[in-house]
Design a protein around this motif. Structure first.
Motif, PDB file in Angstrom:
ATOM      1  N   LYS A 194      58.624  19.949  47.995  1.00 54.95           N
ATOM      2  CA  LYS A 194      59.801  19.220  48.429  1.00 54.95           C
ATOM      3  C   LYS A 194      59.958  19.379  49.934  1.00 54.95           C
ATOM      4  CE  LYS A 194      63.720  16.958  47.940  1.00 54.95           C
ATOM      5  NZ  LYS A 194      63.756  15.560  47.472  1.00 54.95           N
ATOM      6  N   THR A 195      60.138  18.263  50.629  1.00 57.98           N
ATOM      7  CA  THR A 195      60.374  18.288  52.066  1.00 57.98           C
ATOM      8  C   THR A 195      61.871  18.211  52.324  1.00 57.98           C
ATOM      9  OG1 THR A 195      58.248  17.271  52.585  1.00 57.98           O
ATOM     10  CG2 THR A 195      59.965  17.139  54.269  1.00 57.98           C
ATOM     11  N   LEU A 196      62.364  19.181  53.053  1.00 55.20           N
ATOM     12  CA  LEU A 196      63.772  19.208  53.437  1.00 55.20           C
ATOM     13  C   LEU A 196      63.864  18.787  54.889  1.00 55.20           C
ATOM     14  CD1 LEU A 196      64.736  22.647  51.855  1.00 55.20           C
ATOM     15  CD2 LEU A 196      64.815  20.396  50.805  1.00 55.20           C
ATOM     16  N   SER A 197      64.539  17.678  55.142  1.00 47.29           N
ATOM     17  CA  SER A 197      64.644  17.137  56.494  1.00 47.29           C
ATOM     18  C   SER A 197      66.102  16.992  56.884  1.00 47.29           C
ATOM     19  CB  SER A 197      63.919  15.784  56.590  1.00 47.29           C
ATOM     20  OG  SER A 197      64.449  14.865  55.654  1.00 47.29           O
ATOM     21  N   SER A 198      66.313  16.648  58.145  1.00 50.10           N
ATOM     22  CA  SER A 198      67.667  16.490  58.685  1.00 50.10           C
ATOM     23  C   SER A 198      68.517  17.733  58.419  1.00 50.10           C
ATOM     24  CB  SER A 198      68.349  15.241  58.089  1.00 50.10           C
ATOM     25  OG  SER A 198      67.587  14.078  58.351  1.00 50.10           O
ATOM     26  N   LEU A 199      67.952  18.893  58.714  1.00 50.03           N
ATOM     27  CA  LEU A 199      68.684  20.142  58.501  1.00 50.03           C
ATOM     28  C   LEU A 199      69.939  20.164  59.359  1.00 50.03           C
ATOM     29  CD1 LEU A 199      65.708  22.697  58.524  1.00 50.03           C
ATOM     30  CD2 LEU A 199      66.644  21.400  56.598  1.00 50.03           C
ATOM     31  N   ALA A 212      62.948  20.061  59.888  1.00 45.78           N
ATOM     32  CA  ALA A 212      62.270  19.697  58.644  1.00 45.78           C
ATOM     33  C   ALA A 212      61.190  20.714  58.306  1.00 45.78           C
ATOM     34  CB  ALA A 212      61.661  18.303  58.751  1.00 45.78           C
ATOM     35  N   PHE A 213      61.118  21.055  57.019  1.00 49.43           N
ATOM     36  CA  PHE A 213      60.014  21.866  56.515  1.00 49.43           C
ATOM     37  C   PHE A 213      59.775  21.506  55.056  1.00 49.43           C
ATOM     38  CE2 PHE A 213      63.765  24.489  55.636  1.00 49.43           C
ATOM     39  CZ  PHE A 213      63.554  24.912  54.335  1.00 49.43           C
ATOM     40  N   THR A 214      58.569  21.814  54.562  1.00 50.11           N
ATOM     41  CA  THR A 214      58.189  21.540  53.179  1.00 50.11           C
ATOM     42  C   THR A 214      57.938  22.842  52.460  1.00 50.11           C
ATOM     43  OG1 THR A 214      57.192  19.405  53.718  1.00 50.11           O
ATOM     44  CG2 THR A 214      56.479  20.443  51.672  1.00 50.11           C
ATOM     45  N   ARG A 269      53.291  32.649  45.563  1.00 51.44           N
ATOM     46  CA  ARG A 269      53.519  31.445  44.773  1.00 51.44           C
ATOM     47  C   ARG A 269      54.263  30.382  45.565  1.00 51.44           C
ATOM     48  NH1 ARG A 269      56.519  33.737  39.629  1.00 51.44           N
ATOM     49  NH2 ARG A 269      57.785  34.574  41.326  1.00 51.44           N
ATOM     50  N   LEU A 270      54.865  30.770  46.687  1.00 52.42           N
ATOM     51  CA  LEU A 270      55.589  29.835  47.546  1.00 52.42           C
ATOM     52  C   LEU A 270      54.859  29.678  48.866  1.00 52.42           C
ATOM     53  CD1 LEU A 270      59.364  30.801  47.190  1.00 52.42           C
ATOM     54  CD2 LEU A 270      58.167  28.905  46.130  1.00 52.42           C
ATOM     55  N   ASN A 271      54.843  28.455  49.365  1.00 55.93           N
ATOM     56  CA  ASN A 271      54.286  28.187  50.685  1.00 55.93           C
ATOM     57  C   ASN A 271      55.250  27.301  51.463  1.00 55.93           C
ATOM     58  OD1 ASN A 271      51.489  29.393  50.781  1.00 55.93           O
ATOM     59  ND2 ASN A 271      51.313  28.168  48.905  1.00 55.93           N
ATOM     60  N   VAL A 272      55.349  27.567  52.774  1.00 58.65           N
ATOM     61  CA  VAL A 272      56.238  26.789  53.626  1.00 58.65           C
ATOM     62  C   VAL A 272      55.422  26.197  54.774  1.00 58.65           C
ATOM     63  CG1 VAL A 272      58.214  26.863  55.192  1.00 58.65           C
ATOM     64  CG2 VAL A 272      58.264  28.173  53.059  1.00 58.65           C
ATOM     65  N   THR A 273      55.586  24.907  54.998  1.00 60.41           N
ATOM     66  CA  THR A 273      54.986  24.219  56.145  1.00 60.41           C
ATOM     67  C   THR A 273      56.107  23.659  57.006  1.00 60.41           C
ATOM     68  OG1 THR A 273      53.054  23.599  54.823  1.00 60.41           O
ATOM     69  CG2 THR A 273      53.410  22.403  56.885  1.00 60.41           C
ATOM     70  N   VAL A 274      56.192  24.115  58.254  1.00 65.42           N
ATOM     71  CA  VAL A 274      57.250  23.668  59.154  1.00 65.42           C
ATOM     72  C   VAL A 274      56.750  22.470  59.957  1.00 65.42           C
ATOM     73  CG1 VAL A 274      58.812  24.321  61.010  1.00 65.42           C
ATOM     74  CG2 VAL A 274      58.139  26.013  59.300  1.00 65.42           C
ATOM     75  N   HIS A 275      57.506  21.375  59.955  1.00 65.76           N
ATOM     76  CA  HIS A 275      57.123  20.159  60.674  1.00 65.76           C
ATOM     77  C   HIS A 275      57.754  20.103  62.059  1.00 65.76           C
ATOM     78  CE1 HIS A 275      55.435  18.906  56.856  1.00 65.76           C
ATOM     79  NE2 HIS A 275      56.628  19.043  56.272  1.00 65.76           N
ATOM     80  N   ASN A 276      59.025  20.419  62.128  1.00 65.94           N
ATOM     81  CA  ASN A 276      59.730  20.465  63.401  1.00 65.94           C
ATOM     82  C   ASN A 276      60.993  21.297  63.196  1.00 65.94           C
ATOM     83  OD1 ASN A 276      61.782  18.574  62.330  1.00 65.94           O
ATOM     84  ND2 ASN A 276      60.137  17.046  62.530  1.00 65.94           N
ATOM     85  N   SER A 277      61.887  21.270  64.149  1.00 63.64           N
ATOM     86  CA  SER A 277      63.069  22.137  64.069  1.00 63.64           C
ATOM     87  C   SER A 277      64.086  21.688  63.033  1.00 63.64           C
ATOM     88  CB  SER A 277      63.752  22.226  65.439  1.00 63.64           C
ATOM     89  OG  SER A 277      64.239  20.947  65.829  1.00 63.64           O
ATOM     90  N   PHE A 337      68.004  19.817  44.286  1.00 62.46           N
ATOM     91  CA  PHE A 337      67.287  18.541  44.184  1.00 62.46           C
ATOM     92  C   PHE A 337      66.632  18.414  42.812  1.00 62.46           C
ATOM     93  CE2 PHE A 337      64.469  21.677  46.061  1.00 62.46           C
ATOM     94  CZ  PHE A 337      63.292  21.551  45.338  1.00 62.46           C
ATOM     95  N   PHE A 338      66.249  17.164  42.493  1.00 64.55           N
ATOM     96  CA  PHE A 338      65.526  16.816  41.265  1.00 64.55           C
ATOM     97  C   PHE A 338      64.086  16.491  41.635  1.00 64.55           C
ATOM     98  CE2 PHE A 338      63.852  13.756  38.256  1.00 64.55           C
ATOM     99  CZ  PHE A 338      64.248  14.244  37.021  1.00 64.55           C
TER     100      PHE A 338
END
Length: 417
Positions: free
Chosen positions: A304-309, A264-266, A254-262, A296-297
């Motif tokens: 949801k994309t989480l960036s600037s980790l 950020a990921f969605t 039910r969950l999927n993760v797409t990694v953009h760079n070191s 987050f809302f």
């Protein structure tokens, strides 16, 4: 089948019978039959859907009550109760209980339900050390509302039960629930709980019981427990509740993760959640390390994309990510820990995958036959995997004495043991 049939009531007031259902069958209903030998007829109540029924007693003679359980899928069963009307009068356990511990003693003060209070002149208390299987001899009060137990060990925790003393007006006196009495050195406990990730808030609870019940998500938590009395506090005991891991399911579909760079990921989830939840929290962590979090809302998209980790994702390291759901829509930050969020799912991902850097070890074989053998080997260490293990390639050679050997290979997934 139907069992534990019991009939009781209040003196000169109503009477009722209760029972417990059988374990088998579906669409159950019950029939109750009441008979008294001096009456030419009986009282019958059909199609009872619950597990209790008020009854009317017609005389002072003994009565027999039968309850039949009727089910669409199993044979009917029956439970029987026999007794006299005088034996049905029940006085309930006390409504309120106050326990205190003078040195070497236990003071018990009780108050009774309004319908019972005029019929109770004495009561009994039994007690045991917490964890013991046997009760000490009961102590009977001289008054209806107070008794004192003596010669107790001040350092022990006790469990107490209370009942009225039977009389003509209270022929049934069931024991109360367990009451836990802390030692004299301890009036109670202060409990503090928070997420190991560091996400606020912290919950603070005070209890006189040596246990608490918490409704938590699958996050990791830390508990601090301190005993206190009217003088001071004890030092804190720390307990870690580790993050729950389903060993049978390392990846939730039910969950999927797409990694953009070191940094950020969605993360994405099922679209039907949007109609029920708008507040979420994501936790991600490298195996064996503390979790990072972000709440987050989101009321329009199922991702949801989480960036600037705050910490860069490292290549060849396995990460676990968990999505939590929060019912409080006023703020997506938690107001309290207990019973405030549930876990939707967990999955794992790599920023960059690579090839394993070590080979399987401790290879052995057994159950050898003319055309088969069972091979076993040890799992590759986590730090050497550097990615999701897809399977193994097995090379084997047919060995012929003084002849040319022929090499074969298998390239497929094998179950490791």
């Amino acid at each position: 089948g139907v069992h534990n049939l019991d009939c009781f009531g209040k003196y000169r007031l109503y009477n009722k019978c209760t029972w417990e259902p059988g374990k088998r069958g579906s669409n159950k209903s019950y029939t109750l039959i009441l008979q008294q030998p001096d009456k030419p007829h009986c009282y019958v109540s059909y199609n009872i859907e619950g597990f209790d029924k008020k009854i009317t007693i017609f005389s002072h003679h003994n009565l027999t009550v039968e309850v039949f359980e009727i089910s669409e899928t199993t044979n009917c069963t029956k439970a029987v109760f026999k007794g006299s009307p005088k034996s049905l009068a029940r006085c309930d356990p006390p409504k309120d209980v106050l326990l205190s511990r003078p040195p070497g003693e236990l003071q018990v003060n009780v108050s009774w339900h309004p319908g019972d209070v005029k019929y109770i002149s004495k009561f009994s208390v039994r007690y045991k050390v917490l964890g013991s299987h046997s009760w000490k001899k009961s102590v009977e009060s001289q008054y209806p509302n107070a008794v004192r137990l003596e010669k107790l060990n001040s350092s022990l925790v006790y469990v107490v039960q209370i009942q009225c003393v039977t009389s003509d007006k209270c022929s049934q006196c069931p024991w109360s629930k367990n009451y836990t009495v802390p030692s004299e050195l301890c009036d109670g406990y202060h409990v503090t709980i928070w997420k190991e990730s560091g996400e606020p808030p912290q919950d603070h609870m005070t209890t006189s019981e040596p246990e608490i019940k918490l409704v938590l998500s699958y996050s990791a938590y830390q508990l601090n427990i301190r005993a206190f009395n009217n003088v001071s506090f004890s030092s804190a005991v720390t307990h870690i509740i580790p993050q729950y891991e389903d060993t049978n399911n390392s990846g939730d579909r039910r969950l999927n993760v797409t990694v953009h760079n070191s940094t950020a990921f969605t993360i994405s989830w099922r679209t039907d959640l949007i109609t029920m939840y708008v507040c979420y929290s994501v936790e991600w962590m490298e195996k064996g390390h503390s979790a990072h979090y972000r709440s987050f809302f989101e009321d329009s998209d199922s991702n949801k994309t989480l960036s600037s980790l705050s910490e860069h994702l490292e290549p060849f390291k396995r990460y676990r990510v968990t999505l939590h759901l929060r019912t409080n829509k006023n703020t997506c930050n938690m107001k309290y820990i207990n019973n405030s969020e549930s876990t939707y799912g967990t999955t794992e991902f790599y920023y960059i995958e690579g090839s394993p850097v070590s080979s399987p070890a401790n290879i052995s074989f057994h159950n050898v036959t003319l055309n088969s053998a069972v091979l076993q080997w040890s799992n590759i260490q986590e730090e050497d995997l550097r990615g999701f293990l897809m399977g193994y390639i097995i090379h084997y050679t047919e060995y012929h004495y003084r002849e040319t050997s022929t090499e074969h290979s298998k390239n497929q997934s094998f179950e490791t043991k």
